[in-house]
Design an enzyme around this catalytic site. Structure first.
Site, PDB file in Angstrom:
ATOM      1  N   PRO A   2      24.432   3.595 -39.978  1.00 51.90           N
ATOM      2  CA  PRO A   2      24.449   2.554 -38.857  1.00 51.90           C
ATOM      3  C   PRO A   2      23.239   1.279 -39.398  1.00 51.90           C
ATOM      4  CG  PRO A   2      23.748   4.609 -38.026  1.00 51.90           C
ATOM      5  CD  PRO A   2      23.764   4.604 -39.764  1.00 51.90           C
ATOM      6  N   GLU A   3      23.693   0.208 -39.731  1.00 49.96           N
ATOM      7  CA  GLU A   3      23.024  -0.979 -39.747  1.00 49.96           C
ATOM      8  C   GLU A   3      23.317  -1.568 -38.395  1.00 49.96           C
ATOM      9  OE1 GLU A   3      21.179  -2.828 -41.985  1.00 49.96           O
ATOM     10  OE2 GLU A   3      21.157  -1.683 -43.912  1.00 49.96           O
ATOM     11  N   HIS A  90      30.306  19.334 -38.485  1.00 48.50           N
ATOM     12  CA  HIS A  90      29.364  18.665 -38.019  1.00 48.50           C
ATOM     13  C   HIS A  90      29.446  17.448 -36.585  1.00 48.50           C
ATOM     14  CE1 HIS A  90      27.217  19.453 -41.570  1.00 48.50           C
ATOM     15  NE2 HIS A  90      28.314  19.190 -42.249  1.00 48.50           N
ATOM     16  N   ARG A 109      23.731  14.816 -41.299  1.00 50.47           N
ATOM     17  CA  ARG A 109      22.405  14.811 -41.791  1.00 50.47           C
ATOM     18  C   ARG A 109      21.482  15.155 -40.459  1.00 50.47           C
ATOM     19  NH1 ARG A 109      20.702  10.417 -45.696  1.00 50.47           N
ATOM     20  NH2 ARG A 109      18.845  11.663 -45.748  1.00 50.47           N
ATOM     21  N   LYS A 150      -0.904  -9.777 -43.030  1.00 50.46           N
ATOM     22  CA  LYS A 150      -0.313  -8.530 -43.429  1.00 50.46           C
ATOM     23  C   LYS A 150      -0.258  -8.839 -45.156  1.00 50.46           C
ATOM     24  CE  LYS A 150       2.086  -6.850 -39.539  1.00 50.46           C
ATOM     25  NZ  LYS A 150       0.793  -6.288 -39.085  1.00 50.46           N
TER      26      LYS A 150
END
Length: 269
Positions: A2-3, A90, A109, A150
């Site tokens: 997933p993006e 899974h 995972r 930053k």
DNA sequence: ATGCTAACCTGCGCGC
DNA sequence: TGCGCGCAGGTTAGCA
């Protein structure tokens, strides 16, 4: 998998099968995901899903008794299957739906999550998140303002969900290439003008990927098809050692915050 | 506060 | 063919 574009595509693909359906029964075969699947999730049984929503890479399914919050982690996927579909190693969670279909969560995972949130309450997890990249709140000026002081690499900065959500490793690499910005540059040292270009590239790339995701929607139902990658051409991600698409110079790879970062030393500075 | 590292877990592709 | 290693699209807890 997933993006952000893939989560959005998942939401759109599931919507016709889930909207207004009742959740008849929830089966949790593996509760040990990123966080344990909470017992409260069973409060959703017999409830009707009245709305699907995406926020960042989270997928929200609303009922009157509460909201299910999914995250697909690195390898998670949600598909609609027939009740007699073979259960794979899974396949961790099933929702039996009133339309005789099953919503099935698959995640080798186990970096994903399924959480529960009571009705009419804010989700703590989502409260700290930055703006959606495709919203009007996300601009070059916004990025520039947030980057003041930053020293961290700009790539790490744009991948930080507290700054802006939904920019994963692939699209961070791609957008920095398109904007001509070296991924290791300190976030605080980049001009407003360059941030305006970068913000625009992020929007363009994500919108294009979402658009192309529409062509894979049928893969969400039945079969063993996966959403997979979009047809979108990747200019640098996964192309270490190959010629830069702009100038032909060999693309370099470095690791930034433990993530693979591919770029052109000539085109990005 | 800021920023970096390790950690969660399994599968796959590569070199030997 | 088998084995060990490094790597993979994400995110947070914990530490300097």
């Amino acid at each position: 998998m997933p993006e952000l574009p893939e989560v959005e595509t998942t939401k759109r693909g599931l919507e016709p099968w889930l909207l207004n359906q009742r959740i008849e029964k929830i089966t949790v075969r593996q509760a040990k995901l990123r966080w344990p699947v909470p017992e409260e999730i069973f409060q959703l049984e017999s409830q009707r899903i009245f709305k699907l929503e995406r926020r960042a890479k989270y997928l929200l399914m609303h009922t009157e008794a509460g909201t299910a919050i999914w995250h697909l982690g690195m390898s998670g996927s949600l598909r609609v299957v027939e009740p007699n579909a073979v259960i794979g190693k899974h396949d961790h969670i099933d929702w039996q739906l009133s339309n005789e279909k099953v919503l099935r969560y698959h995640d080798p995972r186990k970096f994903g999550a399924l959480l529960f949130n009571p009705p009419h309450s804010d989700v703590a997890l989502l409260a700290q998140l930055g703006p959606e990249p495709l919203s009007d709140a996300f601009t070059g000026a916004y990025l520039f303002a947030r980057a003041r002081g930053k020293t961290q690499a700009v790539k790490t900065f744009i991948m930080d969900a507290h700054q802006v959500v939904g920019v994963g490793n692939i699209y961070a690499n791609e957008s920095l290439f398109k904007a001509g910005i070296h991924p290791e540059l300190a976030a605080g040292k980049i001009s407003l003008k360059r941030y305006e270009i970068l913000a625009q590239e992020i929007k363009t790339i994500l919108a294009q990927a979402i658009e192309q995701g529409g062509t894979t929607l049928r893969d969400f139902v039945g079969g063993d098809g996966k959403p997979g990658y979009f047809a979108q051409e990747l200019r640098v991600y996964g192309r270490k050692g190959l010629p830069c698409p702009k100038c032909q110079k060999t693309l370099q790879e470095v690791r930034i915050a433990q993530r693979s970062s591919v770029f052109c030393t000539k085109c990005q500075h």
